[in-house]
Design a protein around this motif. Structure first.
Motif, PDB file in Angstrom:
ATOM      1  N   ALA A 200       0.823  -1.179  -0.040  1.00 49.54           N
ATOM      2  CA  ALA A 200      -0.035  -0.037  -0.084  1.00 49.54           C
ATOM      3  C   ALA A 200       0.910   1.381  -0.067  1.00 49.54           C
ATOM      4  CB  ALA A 200      -0.872   0.089   1.343  1.00 49.54           C
ATOM      5  N   GLY A 201       2.141   0.921   0.002  1.00 50.66           N
ATOM      6  CA  GLY A 201       3.154   2.374  -0.046  1.00 50.66           C
ATOM      7  C   GLY A 201       3.177   2.773   1.383  1.00 50.66           C
ATOM      8  N   LEU A 202       2.907   2.312   2.447  1.00 51.18           N
ATOM      9  CA  LEU A 202       2.890   2.972   3.955  1.00 51.18           C
ATOM     10  C   LEU A 202       4.023   2.671   4.686  1.00 51.18           C
ATOM     11  CD1 LEU A 202      -0.987   2.405   4.756  1.00 51.18           C
ATOM     12  CD2 LEU A 202       0.333   4.550   4.399  1.00 51.18           C
ATOM     13  N   ASP A 203       4.836   1.595   4.042  1.00 51.19           N
ATOM     14  CA  ASP A 203       6.105   1.461   5.036  1.00 51.19           C
ATOM     15  C   ASP A 203       7.012   2.617   5.092  1.00 51.19           C
ATOM     16  OD1 ASP A 203       6.339   1.113   1.978  1.00 51.19           O
ATOM     17  OD2 ASP A 203       8.163  -0.235   1.937  1.00 51.19           O
ATOM     18  N   LYS A 204       6.849   3.558   4.325  1.00 52.25           N
ATOM     19  CA  LYS A 204       7.748   4.687   4.062  1.00 52.25           C
ATOM     20  C   LYS A 204       7.439   5.647   5.380  1.00 52.25           C
ATOM     21  CE  LYS A 204       5.235   7.024   0.480  1.00 52.25           C
ATOM     22  NZ  LYS A 204       4.624   5.854   0.087  1.00 52.25           N
ATOM     23  N   TYR A 205       6.196   5.498   5.934  1.00 57.42           N
ATOM     24  CA  TYR A 205       5.748   6.267   6.948  1.00 57.42           C
ATOM     25  C   TYR A 205       5.782   5.451   8.290  1.00 57.42           C
ATOM     26  CZ  TYR A 205       4.066   8.966   3.223  1.00 57.42           C
ATOM     27  OH  TYR A 205       3.725   9.970   1.991  1.00 57.42           O
ATOM     28  N   TRP A 206       5.987   4.308   8.209  1.00 53.77           N
ATOM     29  CA  TRP A 206       6.015   3.374   9.396  1.00 53.77           C
ATOM     30  C   TRP A 206       6.740   3.910  10.728  1.00 53.77           C
ATOM     31  CZ3 TRP A 206       2.981  -1.071   9.080  1.00 53.77           C
ATOM     32  CH2 TRP A 206       3.262  -1.933  10.092  1.00 53.77           C
ATOM     33  N   PHE A 207       6.277   4.087  11.862  1.00 48.43           N
ATOM     34  CA  PHE A 207       6.984   4.076  13.225  1.00 48.43           C
ATOM     35  C   PHE A 207       7.698   2.941  13.578  1.00 48.43           C
ATOM     36  CE2 PHE A 207       7.444   7.359  16.592  1.00 48.43           C
ATOM     37  CZ  PHE A 207       7.874   6.439  17.353  1.00 48.43           C
ATOM     38  N   PRO A 208       8.939   2.882  13.796  1.00 52.37           N
ATOM     39  CA  PRO A 208       9.615   1.533  14.061  1.00 52.37           C
ATOM     40  C   PRO A 208       9.115   1.213  15.468  1.00 52.37           C
ATOM     41  CG  PRO A 208      11.161   3.241  13.849  1.00 52.37           C
ATOM     42  CD  PRO A 208       9.971   3.785  13.214  1.00 52.37           C
ATOM     43  N   VAL A 209       8.864  -0.240  15.954  1.00 52.97           N
ATOM     44  CA  VAL A 209       8.765  -0.601  17.109  1.00 52.97           C
ATOM     45  C   VAL A 209       9.825  -0.287  17.912  1.00 52.97           C
ATOM     46  CG1 VAL A 209       8.352  -2.690  18.361  1.00 52.97           C
ATOM     47  CG2 VAL A 209       7.252  -2.389  16.415  1.00 52.97           C
ATOM     48  N   SER A 210      11.097  -0.191  17.385  1.00 52.07           N
ATOM     49  CA  SER A 210      12.264  -0.196  18.319  1.00 52.07           C
ATOM     50  C   SER A 210      12.356   1.246  18.772  1.00 52.07           C
ATOM     51  CB  SER A 210      13.613  -0.419  17.187  1.00 52.07           C
ATOM     52  OG  SER A 210      13.651   0.608  16.253  1.00 52.07           O
ATOM     53  N   LYS A 211      11.511   2.285  18.353  1.00 52.54           N
ATOM     54  CA  LYS A 211      11.620   3.457  18.997  1.00 52.54           C
ATOM     55  C   LYS A 211      10.508   3.802  19.692  1.00 52.54           C
ATOM     56  CE  LYS A 211      14.562   5.688  15.496  1.00 52.54           C
ATOM     57  NZ  LYS A 211      14.812   6.938  14.478  1.00 52.54           N
ATOM     58  N   VAL A 238      -2.377  -9.291  17.950  1.00 52.39           N
ATOM     59  CA  VAL A 238      -1.487 -10.580  18.059  1.00 52.39           C
ATOM     60  C   VAL A 238      -0.191 -10.145  18.489  1.00 52.39           C
ATOM     61  CG1 VAL A 238      -0.713 -12.500  16.876  1.00 52.39           C
ATOM     62  CG2 VAL A 238      -3.051 -11.586  16.240  1.00 52.39           C
ATOM     63  N   ALA A 239       0.155 -10.709  19.744  1.00 58.43           N
ATOM     64  CA  ALA A 239       1.498 -10.443  20.087  1.00 58.43           C
ATOM     65  C   ALA A 239       2.843 -10.776  19.635  1.00 58.43           C
ATOM     66  CB  ALA A 239       1.632 -10.867  21.566  1.00 58.43           C
ATOM     67  N   ALA A 240       2.673 -12.103  18.835  1.00 57.21           N
ATOM     68  CA  ALA A 240       3.877 -12.830  18.078  1.00 57.21           C
ATOM     69  C   ALA A 240       4.018 -11.901  16.972  1.00 57.21           C
ATOM     70  CB  ALA A 240       3.175 -14.047  17.758  1.00 57.21           C
ATOM     71  N   LYS A 241       3.493 -11.068  16.478  1.00 54.43           N
ATOM     72  CA  LYS A 241       3.819 -10.320  15.234  1.00 54.43           C
ATOM     73  C   LYS A 241       4.602  -9.163  15.353  1.00 54.43           C
ATOM     74  CE  LYS A 241      -0.351 -11.633  12.441  1.00 54.43           C
ATOM     75  NZ  LYS A 241      -1.319 -11.351  11.493  1.00 54.43           N
ATOM     76  N   GLU A 242       4.811  -8.903  16.665  1.00 53.53           N
ATOM     77  CA  GLU A 242       5.834  -7.779  17.112  1.00 53.53           C
ATOM     78  C   GLU A 242       7.298  -8.180  16.566  1.00 53.53           C
ATOM     79  OE1 GLU A 242       7.330  -5.033  20.751  1.00 53.53           O
ATOM     80  OE2 GLU A 242       5.117  -5.146  20.451  1.00 53.53           O
ATOM     81  N   ASP A 243       7.758  -9.450  16.941  1.00 55.19           N
ATOM     82  CA  ASP A 243       8.671  -9.997  16.522  1.00 55.19           C
ATOM     83  C   ASP A 243       9.092 -10.501  15.307  1.00 55.19           C
ATOM     84  OD1 ASP A 243      10.020  -9.575  18.924  1.00 55.19           O
ATOM     85  OD2 ASP A 243       9.307 -11.402  19.864  1.00 55.19           O
ATOM     86  N   GLU A 244       7.903 -11.010  14.712  1.00 57.27           N
ATOM     87  CA  GLU A 244       7.579 -11.757  13.229  1.00 57.27           C
ATOM     88  C   GLU A 244       7.722 -10.711  12.148  1.00 57.27           C
ATOM     89  OE1 GLU A 244       5.185 -15.752  14.954  1.00 57.27           O
ATOM     90  OE2 GLU A 244       4.276 -14.069  13.533  1.00 57.27           O
ATOM     91  N   GLU A 245       6.894  -9.644  12.369  1.00 56.56           N
ATOM     92  CA  GLU A 245       6.657  -8.503  11.337  1.00 56.56           C
ATOM     93  C   GLU A 245       6.964  -7.185  11.613  1.00 56.56           C
ATOM     94  OE1 GLU A 245       3.487  -9.396   8.715  1.00 56.56           O
ATOM     95  OE2 GLU A 245       2.659 -10.935  10.083  1.00 56.56           O
ATOM     96  N   GLY A 246       7.532  -7.085  12.969  1.00 52.78           N
ATOM     97  CA  GLY A 246       7.584  -5.442  13.413  1.00 52.78           C
ATOM     98  C   GLY A 246       6.262  -4.572  13.523  1.00 52.78           C
TER      99      GLY A 246
END
Length: 424
Positions: A200-211, A238-246
């Motif tokens: 969808a072209g939204l990865d460029k706006y993504w706020f990273p989990v690491s921050k 879904v908790a697992a998706k934080e590690d699996e998909e960010g």
């Protein structure tokens, strides 16, 4: 006798003339053609100034249509640069569940509806949070309002990428805005969400989990988020998706009250079972749900008046005097005047500038330095049912900006405001 008759005729003629002049004067002075302000009577959407629509609220006995507020004032347009978690944002529950969305060809949709306009229109009107239910369906990821974790053709709305492209277009066209998406997640395909958002072209706006702050600290300022282009926050159930998909696990970062009927019960604001207690200091975002289990369009205007304001006070106390950061509602446009938009102003004002309402905040002024505002106290005329609508919301063509007088706000009685101002 003749003189008496002539005199009487002149009196009658003058009286009729004055009556006619009075009638024509009232017609010429009545608001219309886009000049009607909030709470003034209207007969069509085009009577109201941009940012308002013409509607009524039969659920509380207000059958005569009035100009009703239809847009949020962005708090960052007045006080900018604070941490993201210092603001309150409007969120739409099941944002995709649009009563006007056509069903699949040859299928009668059998589900509940929660909104009345498109996601694009919601964003234009100041909505900054979207609740989306995502499912595996038709070999793709769809938005469905379904049950038991399975999407059916009679509960399906559209492929999720369509709505996400609306969000992408909005963020591209509005480079200083930030949007939050909360996913009720029934997607099981590997990397399904991350692939969907990238397509969808939204990865460029993504706020990273690491921050993202994980111990209750403040979030980055909205200024920093805009500068770094981290303008899309996405959370999954879904908790697992934080590690699996960010994709951030919602209840690791957000406390939330119960949704549905428990969330609108007067005097009670319990936390959702998946959430930490509302007064927990380990999460710095607070989502307040305010919508009944079974959505009813005609009742929403009643729910968005005094009961909503009262519930904000209840949840404020339950959360240890922390103001909610997201206010999630059904049929966000419906109210008896100021509605959820006025409540948002009253939630933002005390936190971001120490004033009773956002309208009293002054850019670059000291905290607690508030403008004098003229409170609008005139109640709408309700003695006639002429021009009554059946409670439906009319959208005017232009909803580009709310056209309030700069010194005018609608007065509402919020018992929680003195408490919050005192504590701040």
């Amino acid at each position: 006798m003749s003189a008496c008759t002539n005199g009487l005729s002149r009196v009658v003629s003058v009286s009729l003339l004055l009556l006619l002049l009075s009638f024509f004067f009232s017609l010429s002075s009545a608001c219309s053609n886009g000049n009607c302000q909030m709470l003034e009577s209207c007969s069509s959407a085009t009577d109201c100034v941009p940012g308002l629509y013409c509607g009524n609220c039969p659920a509380i006995g207000r059958t005569k249509p009035i100009c009703t507020r239809g847009q949020a004032t962005m708090p960052t347009s007045i006080i900018n640069g604070l941490p993201f978690n210092k603001y309150t944002w409007l969120m739409t529950h099941n944002a995709f569940s649009n009563a006007n969305q056509p069903p699949l060809p040859g299928v009668q949709r059998l589900t509940f509806f929660n909104q009345e306009d498109t996601v694009t229109n919601q964003l234009r009107n100041g909505v900054r949070g979207l609740m989306l239910d995502m499912y595996d369906f038709n070999d793709d990821i769809w938005l469905c309002h379904s049950l038991r974790g399975q999407c059916f053709n009679f509960t399906a709305f559209q492929p999720a990428i369509n709505t996400l492209r609306e969000v992408e277009a909005f963020l591209t066209q509005n480079p200083t805005e930030i949007v939050t998406i909360i996913i009720e997640d029934y997607v099981h395909r590997p990397k399904g969400l991350s692939t969907l958002f990238a397509n969808a072209g939204l990865d460029k706006y993504w706020f990273p989990v690491s921050k993202m702050p994980k111990r209750g600290e403040d979030w980055p300022t909205v200024t920093d988020m805009v500068q770094e282009n981290h303008r899309l926050l996405v959370f999954t159930s879904v908790a697992a998706k934080e590690d699996e998909e960010g994709v951030a696990y919602q209840w690791r970062y957000i406390v939330e009250n119960e949704s549905g009927d428990p969330g609108v019960k007067r005097g009670s604001c319990p936390n959702r079972k998946e959430s930490q207690p509302l007064n927990s200091k380990s999460s710095s975002l607070f989502l307040m749900n305010y919508f009944p289990t079974f959505p009813v369009e005609k009742d929403a205007c009643k729910e968005h008046s005094a009961p909503l304001a009262e519930m904000v006070g209840t949840c404020l106390k339950s959360a240890g005097n922390r103001m909610p950061n997201f206010l999630a509602v059904n049929f966000y446009m419906r109210s008896d005047g100021g509605g959820v938009f006025e409540v948002l102003d009253r939630m933002n004002g005390p936190v971001i500038c120490g004033c009773e309402t956002l309208a009293a905040c002054q850019p670059e002024a000291a905290f607690g330095s508030c403008k004098n505002v003229t409170l609008q106290t005139r109640a709408p005329d309700m003695d006639s049912t002429a021009g009554t609508y059946s409670g439906s919301v009319q959208f005017s063509r232009s909803l580009a900006a709310v056209a309030y007088s700069p010194n005018t706000v609608l007065v509402l009685c919020f018992s929680w405001l003195p408490l919050l101002v005192f504590l701040l």
